[in-house]
Structure formats: structure tokens, C-alpha cells
Design a protein around this motif. Structure first.
Motif, PDB file in Angstrom:
ATOM      1  N   ASP A   1      25.756 -20.244   9.719  1.00  0.00           N
ATOM      2  CA  ASP A   1      24.433 -20.841   9.507  1.00  0.00           C
ATOM      3  C   ASP A   1      24.376 -22.253  10.057  1.00  0.00           C
ATOM      4  O   ASP A   1      25.317 -23.030   9.867  1.00  0.00           O
ATOM      5  N   PRO A   2      23.303 -22.622  10.742  1.00  0.00           N
ATOM      6  CA  PRO A   2      22.210 -21.717  11.135  1.00  0.00           C
ATOM      7  C   PRO A   2      22.616 -20.846  12.316  1.00  0.00           C
ATOM      8  O   PRO A   2      23.236 -21.343  13.263  1.00  0.00           O
ATOM      9  N   ASP A   3      22.268 -19.574  12.234  1.00  0.00           N
ATOM     10  CA  ASP A   3      22.613 -18.637  13.302  1.00  0.00           C
ATOM     11  C   ASP A   3      21.656 -18.855  14.469  1.00  0.00           C
ATOM     12  O   ASP A   3      20.477 -18.500  14.410  1.00  0.00           O
ATOM     13  N   VAL A   4      22.173 -19.438  15.547  1.00  0.00           N
ATOM     14  CA  VAL A   4      21.334 -19.787  16.690  1.00  0.00           C
ATOM     15  C   VAL A   4      21.314 -18.683  17.749  1.00  0.00           C
ATOM     16  O   VAL A   4      20.563 -18.764  18.726  1.00  0.00           O
ATOM     17  N   VAL A   5      22.103 -17.632  17.559  1.00  0.00           N
ATOM     18  CA  VAL A   5      22.185 -16.588  18.587  1.00  0.00           C
ATOM     19  C   VAL A   5      20.816 -16.004  18.940  1.00  0.00           C
ATOM     20  O   VAL A   5      20.500 -15.844  20.130  1.00  0.00           O
ATOM     21  N   PRO A   6      19.957 -15.665  17.966  1.00  0.00           N
ATOM     22  CA  PRO A   6      18.634 -15.148  18.360  1.00  0.00           C
ATOM     23  C   PRO A   6      17.848 -16.146  19.211  1.00  0.00           C
ATOM     24  O   PRO A   6      17.158 -15.748  20.163  1.00  0.00           O
ATOM     25  N   SER A   7      17.945 -17.430  18.889  1.00  0.00           N
ATOM     26  CA  SER A   7      17.241 -18.442  19.680  1.00  0.00           C
ATOM     27  C   SER A   7      17.829 -18.549  21.082  1.00  0.00           C
ATOM     28  O   SER A   7      17.090 -18.708  22.065  1.00  0.00           O
ATOM     29  N   ILE A   8      19.165 -18.453  21.189  1.00  0.00           N
ATOM     30  CA  ILE A   8      19.800 -18.501  22.509  1.00  0.00           C
ATOM     31  C   ILE A   8      19.285 -17.354  23.377  1.00  0.00           C
ATOM     32  O   ILE A   8      18.977 -17.538  24.557  1.00  0.00           O
ATOM     33  N   CYS A   9      19.166 -16.170  22.774  1.00  0.00           N
ATOM     34  CA  CYS A   9      18.623 -15.035  23.530  1.00  0.00           C
ATOM     35  C   CYS A   9      17.208 -15.346  24.007  1.00  0.00           C
ATOM     36  O   CYS A   9      16.864 -15.079  25.171  1.00  0.00           O
ATOM     37  N   ASP A  10      16.389 -15.913  23.126  1.00  0.00           N
ATOM     38  CA  ASP A  10      15.018 -16.265  23.519  1.00  0.00           C
ATOM     39  C   ASP A  10      15.020 -17.289  24.654  1.00  0.00           C
ATOM     40  O   ASP A  10      14.228 -17.179  25.603  1.00  0.00           O
ATOM     41  N   TRP A  11      15.910 -18.281  24.578  1.00  0.00           N
ATOM     42  CA  TRP A  11      15.954 -19.325  25.612  1.00  0.00           C
ATOM     43  C   TRP A  11      16.366 -18.741  26.957  1.00  0.00           C
ATOM     44  O   TRP A  11      15.824 -19.136  27.997  1.00  0.00           O
ATOM     45  N   PHE A  12      17.314 -17.818  26.943  1.00  0.00           N
ATOM     46  CA  PHE A  12      17.674 -17.156  28.196  1.00  0.00           C
ATOM     47  C   PHE A  12      16.489 -16.361  28.732  1.00  0.00           C
ATOM     48  O   PHE A  12      16.173 -16.406  29.933  1.00  0.00           O
ATOM     49  N   GLU A  13      15.835 -15.636  27.848  1.00  0.00           N
ATOM     50  CA  GLU A  13      14.812 -14.688  28.288  1.00  0.00           C
ATOM     51  C   GLU A  13      13.515 -15.360  28.715  1.00  0.00           C
ATOM     52  O   GLU A  13      12.692 -14.732  29.383  1.00  0.00           O
ATOM     53  N   THR A  14      13.338 -16.616  28.354  1.00  0.00           N
ATOM     54  CA  THR A  14      12.191 -17.374  28.868  1.00  0.00           C
ATOM     55  C   THR A  14      12.581 -18.216  30.086  1.00  0.00           C
ATOM     56  O   THR A  14      11.748 -18.959  30.601  1.00  0.00           O
ATOM     57  N   SER A  15      13.833 -18.062  30.533  1.00  0.00           N
ATOM     58  CA  SER A  15      14.325 -18.822  31.685  1.00  0.00           C
ATOM     59  C   SER A  15      14.681 -17.933  32.864  1.00  0.00           C
ATOM     60  O   SER A  15      15.418 -18.348  33.767  1.00  0.00           O
ATOM     61  N   GLY A  16      14.196 -16.689  32.843  1.00  0.00           N
ATOM     62  CA  GLY A  16      14.418 -15.810  33.983  1.00  0.00           C
ATOM     63  C   GLY A  16      15.597 -14.867  33.837  1.00  0.00           C
ATOM     64  O   GLY A  16      16.067 -14.314  34.833  1.00  0.00           O
ATOM     65  N   PHE A  17      16.076 -14.667  32.611  1.00  0.00           N
ATOM     66  CA  PHE A  17      17.196 -13.767  32.361  1.00  0.00           C
ATOM     67  C   PHE A  17      16.740 -12.603  31.491  1.00  0.00           C
ATOM     68  O   PHE A  17      15.849 -12.771  30.649  1.00  0.00           O
ATOM     69  N   GLU A  18      17.363 -11.449  31.666  1.00  0.00           N
ATOM     70  CA  GLU A  18      17.092 -10.325  30.789  1.00  0.00           C
ATOM     71  C   GLU A  18      18.352  -9.983  29.991  1.00  0.00           C
ATOM     72  O   GLU A  18      19.471 -10.115  30.489  1.00  0.00           O
ATOM     73  N   ARG A  19      18.127  -9.556  28.761  1.00  0.00           N
ATOM     74  CA  ARG A  19      19.253  -9.238  27.887  1.00  0.00           C
ATOM     75  C   ARG A  19      19.930  -7.949  28.324  1.00  0.00           C
ATOM     76  O   ARG A  19      19.280  -6.937  28.556  1.00  0.00           O
ATOM     77  N   VAL A  20      21.251  -8.003  28.417  1.00  0.00           N
ATOM     78  CA  VAL A  20      22.052  -6.826  28.710  1.00  0.00           C
ATOM     79  C   VAL A  20      22.711  -6.309  27.441  1.00  0.00           C
ATOM     80  O   VAL A  20      22.683  -5.115  27.135  1.00  0.00           O
ATOM     81  N   TRP A  21      23.281  -7.235  26.653  1.00  0.00           N
ATOM     82  CA  TRP A  21      24.017  -6.831  25.452  1.00  0.00           C
ATOM     83  C   TRP A  21      24.280  -8.062  24.607  1.00  0.00           C
ATOM     84  O   TRP A  21      24.530  -9.150  25.145  1.00  0.00           O
ATOM     85  N   VAL A  22      24.216  -7.902  23.289  1.00  0.00           N
ATOM     86  CA  VAL A  22      24.593  -8.959  22.341  1.00  0.00           C
ATOM     87  C   VAL A  22      25.355  -8.307  21.203  1.00  0.00           C
ATOM     88  O   VAL A  22      24.943  -7.251  20.683  1.00  0.00           O
ATOM     89  N   SER A  23      26.463  -8.903  20.801  1.00  0.00           N
ATOM     90  CA  SER A  23      27.269  -8.348  19.721  1.00  0.00           C
ATOM     91  C   SER A  23      26.508  -8.392  18.401  1.00  0.00           C
ATOM     92  O   SER A  23      25.650  -9.254  18.177  1.00  0.00           O
ATOM     93  N   ALA A  24      26.829  -7.469  17.513  1.00  0.00           N
ATOM     94  CA  ALA A  24      26.199  -7.422  16.194  1.00  0.00           C
ATOM     95  C   ALA A  24      26.679  -8.593  15.341  1.00  0.00           C
ATOM     96  O   ALA A  24      27.834  -9.027  15.437  1.00  0.00           O
ATOM     97  N   LYS A  25      25.794  -9.072  14.494  1.00  0.00           N
ATOM     98  CA  LYS A  25      26.155 -10.207  13.652  1.00  0.00           C
ATOM     99  C   LYS A  25      27.321  -9.882  12.731  1.00  0.00           C
ATOM    100  O   LYS A  25      28.140 -10.749  12.395  1.00  0.00           O
ATOM    101  N   GLU A  26      27.432  -8.604  12.348  1.00  0.00           N
ATOM    102  CA  GLU A  26      28.456  -8.205  11.383  1.00  0.00           C
ATOM    103  C   GLU A  26      29.879  -8.421  11.887  1.00  0.00           C
ATOM    104  O   GLU A  26      30.810  -8.505  11.081  1.00  0.00           O
ATOM    105  N   VAL A  27      30.081  -8.512  13.198  1.00  0.00           N
ATOM    106  CA  VAL A  27      31.446  -8.678  13.699  1.00  0.00           C
ATOM    107  C   VAL A  27      31.966 -10.093  13.464  1.00  0.00           C
ATOM    108  O   VAL A  27      33.162 -10.348  13.583  1.00  0.00           O
ATOM    109  N   GLY A  28      31.069 -11.032  13.150  1.00  0.00           N
ATOM    110  CA  GLY A  28      31.512 -12.376  12.774  1.00  0.00           C
ATOM    111  C   GLY A  28      31.520 -13.389  13.891  1.00  0.00           C
ATOM    112  O   GLY A  28      31.731 -14.573  13.660  1.00  0.00           O
ATOM    113  N   PHE A  29      31.309 -12.958  15.115  1.00  0.00           N
ATOM    114  CA  PHE A  29      31.216 -13.883  16.252  1.00  0.00           C
ATOM    115  C   PHE A  29      30.109 -13.382  17.170  1.00  0.00           C
ATOM    116  O   PHE A  29      29.733 -12.207  17.130  1.00  0.00           O
TER     117      PHE A  29
END
Length: 206
Positions: free
Chosen positions: A150-178
């Protein structure tokens, strides 16, 4: 931060850091598998000992296509990477935040931003993501990491990439701890602007 001591966690197969390394390596193997024919330029910022890339290059079928530049500020960590690097991998001891470190290797097919986003401010994460448009050829893969505390910034990082010309390929599940994320650059590469500093580490991390 004693980064040399921090890297010792990689030697514990049960550590979270070892799990993250294996995940990054799996995604890197997939990125090399889907790279177009011909040379595969790779850059790695804050490379540490270079375990992710160097471990994959030991046996990947396209290892001879890879030419890479690893940039690491700590001279002892850089020396370890240099000792294990094959001839086509250049290890630079220097400030990885500076854009000119990557002159001659960009636009790249693979950009590794591992071990960075948990040590810089959100503003610097956004600056680094935007700056990555100078590093990527169209279709390039960016692999990045960030802790899920906390705070978990991963969702925001995905948004920042995706508004900068990148598309999501894969993101690990939160449950794995990293957090490990993979984004593909769909835009047009921007010219490399030398003299820019994209980030500064925050003592103790964020």
C-alpha cells in the motif's frame, strides 16, 4: 540502501525477489520469441547484476541476435554483470536515469525497467514512462516491476503506460505479492533527447 546485500536475496530460491526474477525472465523469453527477425536491441536501466537478461541469454535460441546495453551506477554490481556478460552485452557503469546512456541502442526492441518504480516518486514513474517513447521501436516490449504494498500503484502504472501509447500485454496477479508488468509500444518512436534525467531514487524506497 546496501544494494549488494539486497541482491543476496536472489540466492534464496524461496524469496519473493527470486520469484519476481523468474517471472521477469519468463516474460523476457516471450518477448525475445516474438521479436521480428534480425538484430534485437535491448536496454536495461538500473541493471544491478543483470541477472534477468543474462540468465535468459544462457540458452535462448535468439541469444546471438541480441545486442544489449546494461546501465548500473554501483560499480561493484556492474562489475558482476560485466563478468558474466557475453560479448554482445555492454555493461556501462553510470547513471541509468540519463537518456544519453542509451544513444546507439535505441529505438530498442526490449526495454527493461525492473527494480526502479518502487524507488522513485509517482511523478518520476510517469516521466520515465513518457521518456520510454524515446527508447522503443514500434512494437517494442517494456517489462517493468513494482511492489504491491500500500498504496498499490500498479493499476495506475498500467493507466500511465496505456495513455502514453502502450498496450497491456500481461500483468501479474496481486496475490503473488509482487508486480511484474509487460506493455507493448504501439506508437511512433520519439527522437532521443540527450541531457534528460528521468528519475531520482528516493532513499529507502516508496
Amino acid at each position: 540502501m546496501d544494494w549488494r546485500a539486497w541482491h543476496q536475496q536472489y540466492d534464496d530460491p524461496g524469496s519473493e525477489l527470486s520469484g519476481r526474477l523468474l517471472t521477469v525472465q519468463a516474460q523476457l523469453r516471450a518477448a525475445l520469441d516474438r521479436a521480428p527477425a534480425g538484430p534485437i536491441p535491448v536496454i536495461k536501466l538500473c541493471a544491478g547484476q543483470g541477472r534477468d537478461l543474462l540468465g535468459v541469454l544462457v540458452d535462448h535460441p535468439r541469444r546471438d541476435d541480441v545486442r544489449a546495453r546494461l546501465v548500473e551506477l554501483d560499480p561493484e554490481l556492474a562489475a558482476v554483470a560485466r563478468e558474466h556478460a557475453p560479448p554482445q552485452v555492454e555493461v556501462v557503469t553510470g547513471d541509468a536515469s540519463l537518456t544519453e546512456q542509451y544513444d546507439g541502442f535505441v529505438p530498442a526492441e526490449v526495454v527493461l525497467l525492473c527494480g526502479i518504480f518502487g524507488n522513485i516518486t509517482n511523478a518520476d514513474i510517469q516521466r520515465t514512462i513518457a521518456g520510454s517513447r524515446q527508447f522503443c521501436r514500434t512494437g517494442a516490449t517494456v517489462i517493468w516491476t513494482r511492489h504491491r504494498g500500500d498504496p498499490d500503484v500498479v493499476p495506475s502504472i498500467c493507466d500511465w503506460f496505456e495513455t502514453s501509447g502502450f498496450e497491456r500485454v500481461w500483468v501479474s496477479a496481486k496475490e503473488v505479492g509482487f508486480g511484474v508488468g509487460v506493455h507493448r509500444f504501439t506508437g511512433v518512436p520519439e527522437p532521443l533527447v540527450k541531457g534528460q534525467s528521468l528519475f531520482s531514487f528516493v532513499p529507502g524506497g516508496v
